[in-house]
Write an enzyme that holds these catalytic residues in place. Structure first.
Site, mmCIF file in Angstrom:
data_model
loop_
_atom_site.group_PDB
_atom_site.id
_atom_site.type_symbol
_atom_site.label_atom_id
_atom_site.label_comp_id
_atom_site.label_asym_id
_atom_site.label_seq_id
_atom_site.Cartn_x
_atom_site.Cartn_y
_atom_site.Cartn_z
ATOM 1 N N HIS A 562 69.320 1.862 20.073
ATOM 2 C CA HIS A 562 70.015 2.900 19.307
ATOM 3 C C HIS A 562 69.027 3.650 18.414
ATOM 4 O O HIS A 562 69.008 4.888 18.383
ATOM 5 C CB HIS A 562 71.122 2.262 18.466
ATOM 6 C CG HIS A 562 71.890 3.237 17.636
ATOM 7 N ND1 HIS A 562 73.156 3.676 17.967
ATOM 8 C CD2 HIS A 562 71.584 3.871 16.479
ATOM 9 C CE1 HIS A 562 73.577 4.540 17.062
ATOM 10 N NE2 HIS A 562 72.647 4.665 16.135
ATOM 11 N N GLU A 563 68.229 2.916 17.661
ATOM 12 C CA GLU A 563 67.280 3.560 16.756
ATOM 13 C C GLU A 563 66.257 4.393 17.520
ATOM 14 O O GLU A 563 65.829 5.461 17.062
ATOM 15 C CB GLU A 563 66.572 2.513 15.897
ATOM 16 C CG GLU A 563 67.489 1.720 14.974
ATOM 17 C CD GLU A 563 68.365 2.605 14.112
ATOM 18 O OE1 GLU A 563 67.941 3.715 13.724
ATOM 19 O OE2 GLU A 563 69.514 2.203 13.837
ATOM 20 N N HIS A 566 67.387 7.948 18.149
ATOM 21 C CA HIS A 566 67.051 8.884 17.081
ATOM 22 C C HIS A 566 65.583 9.281 17.171
ATOM 23 O O HIS A 566 65.220 10.451 17.016
ATOM 24 C CB HIS A 566 67.302 8.241 15.707
ATOM 25 C CG HIS A 566 68.744 8.111 15.356
ATOM 26 N ND1 HIS A 566 69.627 9.152 15.453
ATOM 27 C CD2 HIS A 566 69.454 7.048 14.871
ATOM 28 C CE1 HIS A 566 70.829 8.744 15.046
ATOM 29 N NE2 HIS A 566 70.744 7.488 14.705
ATOM 30 N N HIS A 569 64.696 11.792 19.841
ATOM 31 C CA HIS A 569 65.174 13.117 19.443
ATOM 32 C C HIS A 569 64.156 13.771 18.506
ATOM 33 O O HIS A 569 63.812 14.948 18.660
ATOM 34 C CB HIS A 569 66.534 12.982 18.753
ATOM 35 C CG HIS A 569 67.318 14.258 18.705
ATOM 36 N ND1 HIS A 569 68.537 14.360 18.084
ATOM 37 C CD2 HIS A 569 67.060 15.491 19.194
ATOM 38 C CE1 HIS A 569 68.992 15.599 18.196
ATOM 39 N NE2 HIS A 569 68.110 16.302 18.858
#
Length: 782
Positions: A562-563, A566, A569
């Site tokens: 999940h991290e 980010h 991105h």
């Protein structure tokens, strides 16, 4: 405002209950054969850097740097010592004043054409201090660094608020935007920057008389103070409560032994935290569950007073800025655009989720009646029953599988990082390369540095990984953008050469931090600098089995995926303008890449890239994952309903109610009204769980965002990556499509247009309530 912090906290947008933190459930995916990425020398080094403490200690000093003098935290030339933060802040204020003068003094069309460029540099200069200071004050273990970072943050935050209420800046920007000849000289990014900043100015009461502008600044500062106070005040009225020994007989004694206080009449346990969560999931005595549930959701009276002032002050700021409510103001630059559109999304999602929620409630009710041996029709599921009966149902399914959960044996931290690098190589053509540490560069010896290497462009980002627990460190996983991408102009290089003739101009421009230069295009970029924070247990190098690796649970593996969503991105959203780079897009679009990565973390072909047993090197049997996901999926409908209720509560709190509610604002009554109207079960009248809803501070009016991005991510997973079927999750085709339509734009392209292009659905292109409702109809398809 000219800036908003670049950081994105996973803990801020992940779904929560008001007391407990439940990660989202996921569907099981079909098993597939294991895939293997080619192994390189760097790939193996990457694994060892994280898996072997002794290897890391040797590697971290292999850069050939023999100097002992600090090169600065993050290689920032100002930050060789704590006082450097103050020097950094003062130098930044001076630079910002020169940039403001350039904007205010622009009088010709040629000069006005540079206004977005100078405003972007202004935002970048402020962010350089604010984002870094915010990270250091919350993460650095040294109190002297924390203190100077806090001072620097306060200095720049106050300066930023003054700039946001400076009429001349808005007037110049408006004049430039209103001149077609000037606009014709702007790039598409510069046009977007100008539009974003003009919207932000409109939220700052900038057109009001001086007295009201000062009131806006005062209110903004007060909101910041109250928000911090609210977060720190999230404590129950009763820290612990007593139970008779028989009431706790179903709770694991190992959980109780270190945290309970025993006395003649029974045992005292905490009302919040892991022990309370375990007790609610395992106590058979319903009266005891009710007692613990209510105590754990009853906030201090002073906390509710803080919340009331906080929400009312936000409402006053919105009114000063010409908005009916804080939600109207805060949503004006989001994909939702209005509270009405948010309601359209939540209503459609609720309808889609209704049948699954009803089915799960019936399963729990059946089990409760069976347990009680009573078919009384008056028996119903209560709020304190949910976790208990969901746990019982999950345990029944787990016992049927007859397979112990040894998943962590296949997820050493090093292999997971190796797997992420392999996945990103296959999807996007980028990989992680470990880099040695220079003196003073990191805040803890356990922090690893990775350079991100693009197969065509070379080094494109710097990633610091602070993944192990230490005393005083926050347990919340987080992604911080310490410095955003931005193209450095030739005029800046000339300026730096003149102002500092004895220094390398690139060192001056980027404070000594990482840059990249492309000789063929003659372009220079400041590189995104990112920090990932987790709280994994650090292994000792003195194991009886000689293994030094940290083994991650399946959930922790999902967390780091999940991290990294980010992070990728931030890495690939490489724009010329800082205001729109990376994760600096609309809040309700920013979680899409990270939530999408959770689908990859559950895919058989992706796991086949790296998941192997740390002792035997045997590949992970995917059946183990499928069983785990099927168990986690239980209760997804009820959990989604709970998140919908929280999103609705967030909307109600940021409506006009704080200033207009008949009889005065009552946050507890508002919560009860939301649960009574939309929930499957009512909230007990004795509770005040809103006192623990910390997400209100960071994402006022946008709590729906995580649900929104989960719905979109499920659609993208199926449409772009074909649900992972036949190895689609590791094919460049899907990665190129997602990169080209979403990631590369950062915030420089409207999110609805990104989605319309990605999914080939023109109904989404212009957004609005209809598009929001369409996303709600997609439902949560994990």
């Amino acid at each position: 405002m000219l800036i908003s912090p670049c950081r994105l906290y996973r803990a801020s947008l992940r779904p929560i209950t008001l007391i407990q933190h439940h990660l989202p459930r996921r569907l099981a995916f079909a098993a597939a054969s294991h895939s293997h990425a080619p192994t390189t020398q760097d790939d193996n080094v990457l694994r060892h850097v994280f898996d072997s403490q002794s290897f890391w200690r040797s590697f971290r000093h292999t850069g050939g740097c023999t100097a002992t003098q600090s090169k600065g935290l993050f290689c920032n030339r100002y930050l060789t010592q704590p006082q450097g933060f103050i020097d950094f802040s003062r130098a930044t204020v001076e630079k910002c004043q020169r940039l403001v003068a350039n904007v205010v003094g622009a009088s010709t069309n040629k000069e006005r054409c540079s206004i977005p460029y100078f405003l972007d540099r202004l935002s970048d200069s402020l962010c350089r201090v604010l984002d870094m200071a915010d990270f250091v004050r919350s993460t650095h273990p040294d109190s002297s660094w924390q203190e100077t970072a806090t001072q620097a943050y306060a200095m720049l935050f106050q300066f930023m608020n003054v700039l946001n209420t400076t009429p001349d800046l808005k007037a110049q920007l408006e004049a430039a935007l209103g001149d077609p000849e000037v606009r014709a000289g702007w790039t598409s990014e510069e046009k977007m920057v100008a539009q974003i900043l003009l919207k932000d100015f409109s939220k700052s009461a900038i057109d009001l008389p001086e007295e009201k502008r000062q009131a806006f600044v005062n209110f903004s500062n007060r909101i910041s103070q109250l928000g911090t106070k609210f977060i720190k005040g999230m404590r129950p009225e009763l820290p612990s409560i007593s139970f008779q020994h028989r009431q706790l007989r179903d709770v694991d004694p190992l959980v109780l032994q270190h945290v309970t206080r025993r006395h003649l009449t029974g045992v005292s346990i905490p009302t919040v935290g892991p022990v309370a969560i375990t007790a609610l999931r395992s106590m058979k005595d319903e009266a005891a569950r009710r007692k613990l549930y209510i105590a754990g959701r009853s906030a201090l009276k002073s906390q509710l007073q803080t919340l009331q002032e906080f929400l009312q002050t936000r409402a006053k700021v919105a009114n000063l800025s010409g908005y009916r409510s804080y939600a109207d103001m805060n949503l004006s630059d989001k994909l939702a655009q209005s509270p009405a559109a948010v309601h359209s999304f939540l209503a459609a999602l609720s309808k889609d989720n209704e049948s699954q929620t009803q089915q799960e409630m019936e399963e729990m009710l059946f089990l409760k009646k069976f347990e009680k041996g009573d078919e009384d029709t008056s028996i119903q599921i209560e709020p304190w029953d949910r976790d208990y009966y969901q746990t019982q149902l999950a345990n029944k399914q787990r016992s049927r599988s007859r397979r112990p959960d040894f998943l962590s044996a296949y997820f050493s931290l090093g292999t997971v990082m190796q797997g992420l690098s392999r996945l990103f190589t296959q999807l996007y053509g980028v990989r992680f390369e470990p880099a040695p540490i220079t003196p003073g560069e990191v805040w803890d010896p356990g922090v690893r540095r990775l350079d991100v290497i693009d197969e065509d462009k070379g080094r494109i980002a710097v990633l610091y990984c602070d993944l192990f627990a230490r005393p005083g460190k926050s347990p919340n996983p987080a992604h911080f953008t310490l410095r955003c991408s931005r193209r450095i102009s030739h005029s800046e290089i000339t300026e730096a050469s003149i102002s500092h003739p004895n220094l390398d101009p690139m060192q001056v421009i980027n404070d000594g931090m990482a840059i990249s230069h492309n000789a063929s295009t003659n372009t220079t970029y400041q590189l995104p600098t990112i920090a990932l924070i987790c709280d994994f247990e650090e292994p000792s190098d003195q194991h009886s089995d000689s293994k030094e690796s940290a083994l991650l649970s399946f959930r922790n593996m999902q967390t780091i995926f999940h991290e990294m969503g980010h992070a990728i991105h931030s890495i690939l959203g490489r724009t010329a303008c800082q205001v729109v780079s990376g994760t600096r897009c609309a809040t309700d679009f920013a979680e899409l890449p990270s939530v999408l990565m959770e689908h990859f973390a559950a895919d058989a072909h992706v796991l086949g890239l790296f998941a192997r047993h740390w002792q035997t090197d045997a590949p992970l049997p995917y059946e183990m994952v499928a069983e785990r996901l099927a168990i986690e999926r239980r209760g997804q409908g009820v959990e989604t309903e709970h998140q919908i209720l929280l999103a609705m509560l967030d909307q109600a709190y940021h409506s006009d109610l704080p200033l207009t509610m008949e009889g005065g604002f009552d946050s507890t009554k508002v919560l009860q009204d939301v649960w009574d109207r939309y929930g499957s079960v009512k909230e007990p009248r004795e509770t005040s769980a809103q006192g623990f809803f910390g997400h209100l501070v960071e994402y006022g009016g946008t709590y729906y965002s995580y649900l929104f991005d989960r719905a979109i991510a499920g659609k993208v997973w199926q449409e772009v990556f074909d649900g992972g079927r036949n190895g689609a999750a590791i094919r460049r085709e899907g990665g190129r499509r997602f990169r080209d339509e979403v990631l590369r734009w950062g915030g420089s392209k409207d999110g609805w247009k990104c989605l319309a292009g990605l999914l080939g659905d023109e109904r989404l292109r212009d957004g609005g309530p209809e598009a929001m409702a369409e996303v709600g109809k997609w439902g949560i398809k994990d």
